[in-house]
Design a protein around this motif. Structure first.
Motif, mmCIF file in Angstrom:
data_model
loop_
_atom_site.group_PDB
_atom_site.id
_atom_site.type_symbol
_atom_site.label_atom_id
_atom_site.label_comp_id
_atom_site.label_asym_id
_atom_site.label_seq_id
_atom_site.Cartn_x
_atom_site.Cartn_y
_atom_site.Cartn_z
ATOM 1 N N ALA A 42 38.575 42.761 29.084
ATOM 2 C CA ALA A 42 39.464 41.735 29.641
ATOM 3 C C ALA A 42 39.815 42.102 31.077
ATOM 4 O O ALA A 42 39.778 43.277 31.463
ATOM 5 C CB ALA A 42 40.729 41.606 28.790
ATOM 6 N N GLN A 43 40.163 41.084 31.846
ATOM 7 C CA GLN A 43 40.578 41.281 33.234
ATOM 8 C C GLN A 43 42.077 40.993 33.335
ATOM 9 O O GLN A 43 42.543 39.951 32.876
ATOM 10 C CB GLN A 43 39.791 40.359 34.165
ATOM 11 C CG GLN A 43 38.287 40.596 34.134
ATOM 12 C CD GLN A 43 37.885 41.966 34.654
ATOM 13 O OE1 GLN A 43 38.526 42.521 35.542
ATOM 14 N NE2 GLN A 43 36.817 42.527 34.100
ATOM 15 N N LEU A 44 42.800 41.932 33.933
ATOM 16 C CA LEU A 44 44.258 41.848 33.997
ATOM 17 C C LEU A 44 44.731 41.673 35.435
ATOM 18 O O LEU A 44 44.353 42.442 36.323
ATOM 19 C CB LEU A 44 44.866 43.132 33.414
ATOM 20 C CG LEU A 44 46.390 43.296 33.567
ATOM 21 C CD1 LEU A 44 47.137 42.218 32.792
ATOM 22 C CD2 LEU A 44 46.811 44.699 33.093
ATOM 23 N N VAL A 72 35.663 37.564 37.570
ATOM 24 C CA VAL A 72 36.412 36.354 37.223
ATOM 25 C C VAL A 72 35.976 35.230 38.160
ATOM 26 O O VAL A 72 36.005 35.383 39.385
ATOM 27 C CB VAL A 72 37.941 36.583 37.355
ATOM 28 C CG1 VAL A 72 38.703 35.310 37.010
ATOM 29 C CG2 VAL A 72 38.394 37.724 36.455
ATOM 30 N N GLN A 73 35.559 34.114 37.584
ATOM 31 C CA GLN A 73 35.164 32.973 38.397
ATOM 32 C C GLN A 73 36.353 32.473 39.229
ATOM 33 O O GLN A 73 37.509 32.590 38.814
ATOM 34 C CB GLN A 73 34.667 31.835 37.511
ATOM 35 C CG GLN A 73 33.370 32.100 36.797
ATOM 36 C CD GLN A 73 32.899 30.880 36.034
ATOM 37 O OE1 GLN A 73 32.995 29.751 36.512
ATOM 38 N NE2 GLN A 73 32.402 31.093 34.819
ATOM 39 N N PRO A 74 36.073 31.874 40.394
ATOM 40 C CA PRO A 74 37.158 31.394 41.256
ATOM 41 C C PRO A 74 38.138 30.458 40.551
ATOM 42 O O PRO A 74 39.334 30.493 40.827
ATOM 43 C CB PRO A 74 36.414 30.671 42.376
ATOM 44 C CG PRO A 74 35.101 31.373 42.449
ATOM 45 C CD PRO A 74 34.760 31.729 41.030
ATOM 46 N N ARG A 75 37.650 29.621 39.633
ATOM 47 C CA ARG A 75 38.545 28.679 38.959
ATOM 48 C C ARG A 75 39.637 29.389 38.168
ATOM 49 O O ARG A 75 40.794 28.939 38.132
ATOM 50 C CB ARG A 75 37.747 27.739 38.039
ATOM 51 C CG ARG A 75 36.992 28.451 36.933
ATOM 52 C CD ARG A 75 36.270 27.482 36.021
ATOM 53 N NE ARG A 75 37.197 26.504 35.488
ATOM 54 C CZ ARG A 75 36.823 25.518 34.674
ATOM 55 N NH1 ARG A 75 35.563 25.380 34.335
ATOM 56 N NH2 ARG A 75 37.712 24.681 34.210
ATOM 57 N N LEU A 91 46.187 37.862 31.502
ATOM 58 C CA LEU A 91 45.143 38.661 30.872
ATOM 59 C C LEU A 91 44.039 37.729 30.380
ATOM 60 O O LEU A 91 44.293 36.818 29.594
ATOM 61 C CB LEU A 91 45.724 39.458 29.708
ATOM 62 C CG LEU A 91 44.801 40.460 29.017
ATOM 63 C CD1 LEU A 91 44.259 41.483 30.018
ATOM 64 C CD2 LEU A 91 45.542 41.172 27.894
ATOM 65 N N LEU A 92 42.808 37.956 30.868
ATOM 66 C CA LEU A 92 41.677 37.084 30.553
ATOM 67 C C LEU A 92 40.643 37.839 29.726
ATOM 68 O O LEU A 92 39.822 38.578 30.275
ATOM 69 C CB LEU A 92 41.028 36.569 31.844
ATOM 70 C CG LEU A 92 41.918 35.738 32.762
ATOM 71 C CD1 LEU A 92 42.365 36.558 33.974
ATOM 72 C CD2 LEU A 92 41.201 34.475 33.228
ATOM 73 N N PRO A 93 40.649 37.695 28.401
ATOM 74 C CA PRO A 93 39.626 38.342 27.582
ATOM 75 C C PRO A 93 38.272 37.650 27.758
ATOM 76 O O PRO A 93 38.192 36.427 27.861
ATOM 77 C CB PRO A 93 40.162 38.175 26.152
ATOM 78 C CG PRO A 93 41.076 36.995 26.215
ATOM 79 C CD PRO A 93 41.649 36.971 27.600
ATOM 80 N N ASP A 94 37.212 38.448 27.796
ATOM 81 C CA ASP A 94 35.857 37.932 27.981
ATOM 82 C C ASP A 94 35.164 37.863 26.618
ATOM 83 O O ASP A 94 34.579 38.834 26.152
ATOM 84 C CB ASP A 94 35.089 38.849 28.937
ATOM 85 C CG ASP A 94 33.726 38.297 29.318
ATOM 86 O OD1 ASP A 94 33.282 37.308 28.707
ATOM 87 O OD2 ASP A 94 33.101 38.859 30.243
#
Length: 278
Positions: A42-44, A72-75, A91-94
């Motif tokens: 994930a990206q935090l 992480v995409q720009p959107r 927090l963005l889990p992939d």
């Protein structure tokens, strides 16, 4: 006096150039233990300081979380930066990259389903957040786009409550989910849930989303929907000219139209801020 004016002008120009050249916000990768020996990457994005911060779990669409040269995409980075301004950690889990899959938009038989694997990812992420001292335990919310929004709708159903991960989510926001399955299942939500979709969305179905929310109102007052007149799929993305989908790009839906709607984008930013502040 003239020398002073020139000096002031050069100073302001230097400040403007510095601000323009400021590096883009860089996320921190974290690894989250998940089911079946899966490590969920994930990206935090986190505000400066110790917290505790209200936190948003953000769920990417079928095109995946990152691009070819960026995590992480720009959107999604755009939304993370918007939420950081309001004091939220994001927090963005992939769900795809963690399983070594690429984009899933045009995959006929998806191995990562919104109602199953992605809900498991959501619950694992919440469980991890509850153990972080910088995260406010009672202010963890959900936001998702397209396939990620469908996962949000599955995750907030009363039947999906995980008793081992209390407290529950604070709220949820779903951008243009595919409501066609949920509309026939008597969907309802246990947390305040906001659906945002364009009236001209021919990738998802605004009619089905209306049906989902109207049905939920009979069982709960927790769901609301906003349908933006004239807006298409991906209306909240920045600088995306309206176009019909064509070609074989696996990161895009097979059919329909996508494109920015400036008014809907601005209004959705305001509504998201207000919804998360509840």
């Amino acid at each position: 006096m003239r020398l002073l004016s020139v000096t002031l002008f050069l100073t302001l120009l230097a400040v403007a150039c510095t601000a323009k050249a400021a590096p883009l916000l860089a996320p921190q990768q974290v690894d989250i233990p998940a089911a079946a020996s899966l490590t969920l990457h994930a990206q935090l994005y986190k505000p400066a300081g110790e917290g505790p911060f209200p936190t948003v779990i953000a769920l990417h669409g079928c095109g995946g979380l990152g691009g070819q040269s960026e995590p992480v995409q720009p959107r999604y980075r755009d939304w993370a930066e918007q939420l950081l301004k309001t004091g939220h950690a994001v927090l963005l889990p992939d769900s795809y990259g963690s399983r070594e899959f690429g984009p899933q938009c045009r995959v006929k038989e998806r191995r990562v389903l919104a109602r199953r694997e992605r809900v498991a990812d959501i619950n694992a992420t919440r469980q991890w957040l509850l153990q972080q001292p910088w995260a406010a335990r009672d202010r963890i919310s959900l936001i998702g786009w397209a396939n990620g929004a469908s996962a949000v709708l599955w995750a907030v159903r009363p039947q999906s409550l995980s008793r081992s991960a209390e407290p529950d989510f604070r709220s949820a926001i779903a951008f243009y989910p595919d409501c066609r399955v949920s509309s026939g299942l008597g969907w309802s939500t246990r947390v305040p849930t906001l659906l945002l979709i364009g009236a001209q969305d021919d990738v998802s179905s605004p009619a089905a989303c209306r049906q989902v929310v109207e049905g939920a109102r009979g069982r709960s007052a927790l769901a609301q929907i906003v349908v933006y007149p004239g807006a298409a799929h991906d209306f909240d993305r920045a600088n995306l000219p309206l176009r019909a989908l064509a070609g074989s790009d696996a990161a895009l839906p097979e059919r329909g139209h996508i494109g920015t709607d400036a008014d809907a984008r601005k209004d959705s930013q305001r509504r998201v801020t207000e919804w998360l502040a509840r």
